[in-house]
Enzyme design. Structure first.
Site, short mmCIF file in Angstrom:
data_model
loop_
_atom_site.label_atom_id
_atom_site.label_comp_id
_atom_site.label_asym_id
_atom_site.label_seq_id
_atom_site.Cartn_x
_atom_site.Cartn_y
_atom_site.Cartn_z
N ILE A 1 45.46 -24.61 74.86
CA ILE A 1 45.27 -26.00 74.74
C ILE A 1 46.50 -26.47 76.15
O ILE A 1 47.45 -26.45 75.74
CB ILE A 1 45.60 -27.01 73.61
N PRO A 2 46.17 -26.81 77.13
CA PRO A 2 46.56 -26.83 78.33
C PRO A 2 47.76 -28.00 78.28
O PRO A 2 47.80 -28.97 79.06
CB PRO A 2 45.72 -27.04 79.60
N CYS A 3 48.65 -28.24 77.26
CA CYS A 3 49.40 -29.23 77.32
C CYS A 3 50.45 -29.19 78.66
O CYS A 3 51.21 -30.16 78.77
CB CYS A 3 50.28 -29.22 76.01
N HIS A 4 50.49 -27.99 79.06
CA HIS A 4 51.62 -27.76 80.25
C HIS A 4 51.21 -28.41 81.42
O HIS A 4 51.96 -28.52 82.22
CB HIS A 4 51.77 -26.43 80.29
N ARG A 5 49.83 -28.86 81.68
CA ARG A 5 49.38 -29.50 82.85
C ARG A 5 49.56 -30.88 82.76
O ARG A 5 49.24 -31.70 83.69
CB ARG A 5 47.77 -29.06 82.91
#
Length: 183
Positions: free
Chosen positions: A151-155
């Site tokens: 889940i691309p929370c880093h984006r």
DNA sequence: CCCTAACTAGTCT
DNA sequence: AGACTAGTTAGGG
């Protein structure tokens, strides 16, 4: 603009109370480009990914899934997840079997729609789920995300372009973004 | 149980 | 820098 069809390779399965009461979790440690990490899954999908030593991970899992039986065992789903981490373009499907409030699930779902290699702001996410004022809340929800990397929370970064925060540390966040931009 | 207060990986003035 | 925001969580009645 890419015109690729929007195939949702990621699928969130909300965990019901019933399922949670009778849950077996397989977990194991893996070596990734971001260091050693732990992947955990139920029979339905990935439920947790974390960095740290084994004791910490187990503590974390026990806290989240109080009644679950933890088994240290490799799983097909783990390797699928792992290949996604090192190669975000992978087309394989992944299911997430995770517990969260309605709001959290909504936010996480929205995160999955953010394109790989791009970044967007917390505000943008808030608007997309129809609650433009709920930015702070969105941020907290993202922070609760149990499945880092996938889940691309880093984006998600701040409106002004600064990185904001990251549960696993900003170093990791930077690393991931760099990795995705270089790919 | 309901209510309140205290958080927060943000944003605007 | 300060105010403000909405949702989650923890603690008290």
């Amino acid at each position: 603009m890419s015109k690729q069809a929007k195939i949702n390779r990621y699928n969130i399965i909300p965990m019901t109370q019933f399922e949670e009461n009778d849950l077996t979790i397989n977990y194991d440690s893996y070596d990734s480009i971001y260091g050693n990490l732990y992947i955990a899954s139920t029979d339905k999908g990935i439920c947790y990914i974390g960095l740290g030593n084994e004791t910490e991970i187990i503590e974390e899992l026990k806290k989240k899934y109080t009644n679950a039986v933890l088994v240290k065992k490799a799983d097909q789903q783990h390797s699928t997840a792992l290949s996604h981490i090192s190669n975000p373009d992978s087309a394989e499907e992944i299911n997430f079997h995770i517990k969260g409030t309605d709001f959290q699930l909504e936010v996480w779902n929205e995160l999955l729609n953010t394109e790989c290699g791009k970044t967007c702001s917390y505000k943008h996410i808030a608007e997309k789920i129809g609650k433009p004022k709920a930015v702070r809340a969105v941020a907290t929800a993202i922070g609760q995300n149990p499945v880092t990397f996938l889940i691309p929370c880093h984006r998600i970064i701040r409106f002004d372009g600064t990185l904001g925060g990251y549960y696993w540390g900003l170093d990791i966040k930077k690393k991931i973004l760099k990795h995705e931009s270089l790919r």
